[in-house]
Design a protein around this motif. Structure first.
Motif, PDB file in Angstrom:
ATOM      1  N   ARG A 289       0.989  -1.176  -0.057  1.00 41.38           N
ATOM      2  CA  ARG A 289       0.078  -0.088  -0.047  1.00 41.38           C
ATOM      3  C   ARG A 289       0.806   1.320   0.134  1.00 41.38           C
ATOM      4  NH1 ARG A 289      -2.453   3.291   3.849  1.00 41.38           N
ATOM      5  NH2 ARG A 289      -4.413   4.279   3.151  1.00 41.38           N
ATOM      6  N   VAL A 290       1.820   1.463   0.878  1.00 36.05           N
ATOM      7  CA  VAL A 290       2.726   2.565   0.846  1.00 36.05           C
ATOM      8  C   VAL A 290       3.379   2.624  -0.373  1.00 36.05           C
ATOM      9  CG1 VAL A 290       4.518   1.369   2.146  1.00 36.05           C
ATOM     10  CG2 VAL A 290       4.226   3.707   2.481  1.00 36.05           C
ATOM     11  N   VAL A 291       3.954   1.518  -0.841  1.00 37.10           N
ATOM     12  CA  VAL A 291       4.766   1.779  -2.171  1.00 37.10           C
ATOM     13  C   VAL A 291       3.885   1.981  -3.282  1.00 37.10           C
ATOM     14  CG1 VAL A 291       6.108   0.161  -3.738  1.00 37.10           C
ATOM     15  CG2 VAL A 291       6.520   0.038  -1.631  1.00 37.10           C
ATOM     16  N   THR A 292       2.544   1.787  -3.355  1.00 32.38           N
ATOM     17  CA  THR A 292       1.776   2.186  -4.417  1.00 32.38           C
ATOM     18  C   THR A 292       1.542   3.604  -4.338  1.00 32.38           C
ATOM     19  OG1 THR A 292       0.803  -0.070  -4.307  1.00 32.38           O
ATOM     20  CG2 THR A 292      -0.594   1.791  -5.417  1.00 32.38           C
ATOM     21  N   ARG A 293       1.243   4.188  -3.257  1.00 37.25           N
ATOM     22  CA  ARG A 293       1.190   5.533  -3.116  1.00 37.25           C
ATOM     23  C   ARG A 293       2.423   6.333  -3.560  1.00 37.25           C
ATOM     24  NH1 ARG A 293      -0.060   5.982   3.201  1.00 37.25           N
ATOM     25  NH2 ARG A 293      -0.277   8.064   2.504  1.00 37.25           N
ATOM     26  N   LEU A 294       3.603   5.760  -2.994  1.00 37.67           N
ATOM     27  CA  LEU A 294       4.786   6.666  -3.556  1.00 37.67           C
ATOM     28  C   LEU A 294       4.973   6.290  -5.060  1.00 37.67           C
ATOM     29  CD1 LEU A 294       7.335   5.401  -0.638  1.00 37.67           C
ATOM     30  CD2 LEU A 294       6.810   7.577  -1.246  1.00 37.67           C
ATOM     31  N   ALA A 295       4.546   5.108  -5.568  1.00 36.54           N
ATOM     32  CA  ALA A 295       4.755   5.055  -6.998  1.00 36.54           C
ATOM     33  C   ALA A 295       4.097   6.180  -7.682  1.00 36.54           C
ATOM     34  CB  ALA A 295       4.526   3.735  -7.509  1.00 36.54           C
ATOM     35  N   LEU A 296       2.660   6.097  -7.294  1.00 36.71           N
ATOM     36  CA  LEU A 296       1.652   7.314  -8.055  1.00 36.71           C
ATOM     37  C   LEU A 296       2.038   8.661  -8.004  1.00 36.71           C
ATOM     38  CD1 LEU A 296      -1.601   5.633  -6.611  1.00 36.71           C
ATOM     39  CD2 LEU A 296      -0.754   5.680  -9.186  1.00 36.71           C
ATOM     40  N   LEU A 297       2.834   9.189  -6.541  1.00 39.14           N
ATOM     41  CA  LEU A 297       3.175  10.433  -6.735  1.00 39.14           C
ATOM     42  C   LEU A 297       4.592  10.574  -7.555  1.00 39.14           C
ATOM     43  CD1 LEU A 297       2.562  11.023  -2.756  1.00 39.14           C
ATOM     44  CD2 LEU A 297       1.513  12.308  -4.771  1.00 39.14           C
ATOM     45  N   PHE A 298       5.449   9.562  -7.268  1.00 39.34           N
ATOM     46  CA  PHE A 298       6.739   9.749  -8.005  1.00 39.34           C
ATOM     47  C   PHE A 298       6.262   9.797  -9.340  1.00 39.34           C
ATOM     48  CE2 PHE A 298       9.312   7.041  -4.733  1.00 39.34           C
ATOM     49  CZ  PHE A 298       9.455   8.318  -4.000  1.00 39.34           C
ATOM     50  N   SER A 299       5.383   9.472  -9.929  1.00 46.57           N
ATOM     51  CA  SER A 299       4.901   9.337 -11.312  1.00 46.57           C
ATOM     52  C   SER A 299       4.523  10.871 -11.673  1.00 46.57           C
ATOM     53  CB  SER A 299       3.694   8.443 -11.634  1.00 46.57           C
ATOM     54  OG  SER A 299       3.773   7.019 -11.512  1.00 46.57           O
ATOM     55  N   VAL A 300       4.012  11.564 -10.761  1.00 50.22           N
ATOM     56  CA  VAL A 300       3.574  12.910 -11.037  1.00 50.22           C
ATOM     57  C   VAL A 300       5.123  13.728 -11.430  1.00 50.22           C
ATOM     58  CG1 VAL A 300       2.652  15.085 -10.351  1.00 50.22           C
ATOM     59  CG2 VAL A 300       1.644  12.996  -9.885  1.00 50.22           C
TER      60      VAL A 300
ATOM     61  N   ALA B 183      16.675   6.353  -0.770  1.00 57.68           N
ATOM     62  CA  ALA B 183      16.772   5.707   0.555  1.00 57.68           C
ATOM     63  C   ALA B 183      15.538   5.612   1.198  1.00 57.68           C
ATOM     64  CB  ALA B 183      17.664   6.655   1.444  1.00 57.68           C
ATOM     65  N   TYR B 184      14.694   6.704   0.995  1.00 55.86           N
ATOM     66  CA  TYR B 184      13.403   6.747   1.611  1.00 55.86           C
ATOM     67  C   TYR B 184      12.572   5.450   1.332  1.00 55.86           C
ATOM     68  CZ  TYR B 184       8.990   8.298   3.594  1.00 55.86           C
ATOM     69  OH  TYR B 184       7.809   8.756   4.377  1.00 55.86           O
ATOM     70  N   VAL B 185      12.630   5.094  -0.036  1.00 56.74           N
ATOM     71  CA  VAL B 185      11.790   4.009  -0.680  1.00 56.74           C
ATOM     72  C   VAL B 185      12.232   2.542   0.190  1.00 56.74           C
ATOM     73  CG1 VAL B 185      11.136   2.453  -2.537  1.00 56.74           C
ATOM     74  CG2 VAL B 185      10.972   4.943  -2.882  1.00 56.74           C
TER      75      VAL B 185
ATOM     76  N   ALA C 197      11.925  -5.584  -4.951  1.00 61.94           N
ATOM     77  CA  ALA C 197      10.618  -5.417  -5.635  1.00 61.94           C
ATOM     78  C   ALA C 197      10.047  -3.976  -5.789  1.00 61.94           C
ATOM     79  CB  ALA C 197       9.462  -6.300  -4.777  1.00 61.94           C
ATOM     80  N   ALA C 198      10.325  -3.286  -4.448  1.00 65.06           N
ATOM     81  CA  ALA C 198      10.219  -2.003  -4.106  1.00 65.06           C
ATOM     82  C   ALA C 198      10.838  -1.109  -5.395  1.00 65.06           C
ATOM     83  CB  ALA C 198      10.212  -1.511  -2.856  1.00 65.06           C
TER      84      ALA C 198
ATOM     85  N   PRO D 220       6.324   2.857 -12.822  1.00 63.62           N
ATOM     86  CA  PRO D 220       5.577   4.127 -13.210  1.00 63.62           C
ATOM     87  C   PRO D 220       6.154   5.210 -13.558  1.00 63.62           C
ATOM     88  CG  PRO D 220       4.772   2.729 -11.153  1.00 63.62           C
ATOM     89  CD  PRO D 220       5.975   2.393 -11.643  1.00 63.62           C
ATOM     90  N   ARG D 221       7.285   5.368 -12.661  1.00 68.44           N
ATOM     91  CA  ARG D 221       8.126   6.703 -13.189  1.00 68.44           C
ATOM     92  C   ARG D 221       8.440   6.619 -14.515  1.00 68.44           C
ATOM     93  NH1 ARG D 221      10.417  10.235  -9.903  1.00 68.44           N
ATOM     94  NH2 ARG D 221      12.230  10.191 -11.289  1.00 68.44           N
ATOM     95  N   SER D 222       8.907   5.708 -14.939  1.00 67.30           N
ATOM     96  CA  SER D 222       9.319   5.622 -16.497  1.00 67.30           C
ATOM     97  C   SER D 222       8.287   5.520 -17.453  1.00 67.30           C
ATOM     98  CB  SER D 222      10.158   4.305 -16.706  1.00 67.30           C
ATOM     99  OG  SER D 222      11.220   3.990 -16.077  1.00 67.30           O
ATOM    100  N   LEU D 223       7.109   5.073 -17.069  1.00 66.20           N
ATOM    101  CA  LEU D 223       6.083   5.158 -17.870  1.00 66.20           C
ATOM    102  C   LEU D 223       5.457   6.650 -18.009  1.00 66.20           C
ATOM    103  CD1 LEU D 223       3.810   1.894 -17.146  1.00 66.20           C
ATOM    104  CD2 LEU D 223       5.098   2.495 -19.244  1.00 66.20           C
ATOM    105  N   ALA D 224       5.412   7.255 -16.879  1.00 66.85           N
ATOM    106  CA  ALA D 224       4.907   8.579 -16.624  1.00 66.85           C
ATOM    107  C   ALA D 224       5.787   9.713 -17.462  1.00 66.85           C
ATOM    108  CB  ALA D 224       4.682   9.046 -15.382  1.00 66.85           C
ATOM    109  N   ALA D 225       7.269   9.489 -17.116  1.00 68.23           N
ATOM    110  CA  ALA D 225       8.111  10.323 -17.669  1.00 68.23           C
ATOM    111  C   ALA D 225       8.124  10.342 -19.275  1.00 68.23           C
ATOM    112  CB  ALA D 225       9.612  10.171 -17.305  1.00 68.23           C
TER     113      ALA D 225
END
Length: 419
Positions: free
Chosen positions: A235-246, A348-350, A361-362, A369-374
């Motif tokens: 759950r926490v990694v999914t939230r991070l991934a979504l924000l990192f995508s922005v 380091a935060y991740v 895996a994280a 998602p970062r690569s796709l969004a970028a």
């Protein structure tokens, strides 16, 4: 050189190696730091040369953005493949495959001239048009580095990883002026001189291939951890991934190759001049990496990520509205001095918000998602520049990054970190 000078040089080399690899860190990480430096050098000159090279081939401004998008989409697909195959193939084998792909990419871009074949190579290859590392090397190396240290040492290792990448990319930016120098001092024309740089990219891939062959096989414990999926931290990694995508989408609007194109179109800056700018910008980014780890130990990883990032975005927005080249470059350099401090702290935060078995895996899950969004940004930004809306990518990039920083702070200010 006398004996005293030799001893002094040896002592300096030992101190540099000791700095590069803090006590308690797996020594195999040194090989990954060397690889990062070599790849950063290539990324530095490719990002500056790419728009000029494509225009010299007869392609248009939209094509520059399209190839940038294609490279990032390909990187995203490769990152997905890394995540899917990590539990089946050894990391060492995947490292070697990535290096071989780098060789093929350099040969492809150095020998092809038409848009569609170049798009194919851009998709399957390792070309990087941005200031950061977005290739399939990233999750492989991050996962291995995460296993090499713990706690504050992990932040320090990632800071060195980012620092080496930034310094080498800065030096590579200066190397983008080599084709112009060759053209001015020899009878070689500009286009063949540029092709030589892509051949240099391929040769560097061969060197990295040999470096990766020296990586030791993983231990049984490392292999077991690499097979662990995301469970309790999903759950926490999914939230991070979504924000990192922005953040990544915003960064995709202004990858280095497009910033080079913007400087050329707005102020008539030459390739050599752009290379000098990115050299100093890269040095400032590198210097900021030295500050990231001690600052994070004082105010925390999250605060370091947010409160250094927002001022850099404000500088970028301001640069879009200036008509003076010196003022614009000054604002962009101020941005460079602040914008990359979140890179080692973010990694380091991740690694700190997930359990140790979930770290590989994280790393992959947040990279995809970062690569796709970028990948969506360069084509959009190239179209805006081609339409004459030169400042739009800078404003959009800065505004989206500020929104990302504030959202990250609000969402994760109370999250507990692992050791």
């Amino acid at each position: 050189m006398n004996t005293r000078e030799s001893v002094g040089a040896g002592s300096l080399a030992k101190r540099l190696w000791r700095w590069a690899l803090p006590p308690g860190v797996d020594r195999t990480a040194r090989l990954l730091l060397i690889s990062r430096g070599l790849r950063g050098f290539c990324d530095g000159f490719v990002a500056v040369l790419l728009p000029a090279y494509l225009l010299a081939l007869g392609l248009g401004k939209m094509d520059v953005g399209l190839i940038g998008t294609t490279t990032l989409v390909g990187s995203a697909v490769a990152t997905i493949a890394v995540g899917a195959l990590a539990h089946r193939l050894s990391a060492r084998r995947m490292f070697i495959f990535a290096a071989a792909l780098m060789v093929a990419t350099g040969l492809g871009f150095g020998g092809l001239t038409s848009l569609w074949p170049l798009l194919v190579v851009a998709f399957i290859g390792t070309l990087n048009p941005s200031s950061g590392d977005v290739s399939l090397f990233l999750p492989l190396e991050q996962s291995r580095l995460a296993e090499a240290a713990t706690g504050n040492q992990r932040t320090a290792v990632f800071a060195r990883y980012s620092l080496i990448g930034a310094v080498s990319a800065a030096i590579g930016s200066l190397a983008a002026g080599v084709p112009a120098w060759v053209t001015a001092h020899t009878q070689v024309s500009e286009l063949p001189a540029m092709r030589i740089m892509f051949l240099l990219y391929a040769v560097t891939g061969v060197v990295i291939w040999h470096i990766y062959r020296r990586l030791p096989p993983p231990t049984a414990a490392q292999t077991e951890r690499r097979r662990a999926p995301l469970l309790e931290s999903r759950r926490v990694v999914t939230r991070l991934a979504l924000l990192f995508s922005v953040d990544a989408f915003a960064g995709g609007l202004l990858v280095n190759s497009l910033l080079t194109l913007w400087l050329m179109q707005r102020f008539g800056v030459s390739v050599g001049g752009a290379g000098q700018f990115f050299f100093w910008a890269g040095l400032l980014s590198a210097a900021s990496q030295l500050v990231a780890a001690p600052l994070a130990s004082r105010i925390g990883l999250l605060n370091t990520m947010v409160f250094t990032h927002i001022p850099s975005s404000l500088c970028l927005i301001a640069a879009a509205f200036t008509s003076s080249l010196p003022v614009t470059l000054a604002l962009l350099l101020m941005r460079s001095a602040l914008s990359q401090m979140d890179v080692p702290t973010r990694t380091a935060y991740v690694m700190a918000v997930v359990t140790p078995p979930e770290r590989p895996a994280a790393a992959s899950f947040t990279s995809v998602p970062r690569s796709l969004a970028a990948s969506l940004g360069p084509s959009l930004a190239g179209g805006l520049i081609a339409m004459g809306w030169l400042g739009a990518p800078l404003v959009a990039c800065g505004a989206l990054k500020i929104a990302y920083d504030l959202s990250l702070l609000l969402a994760f200010r109370h999250v507990k970190l692992e050791s």
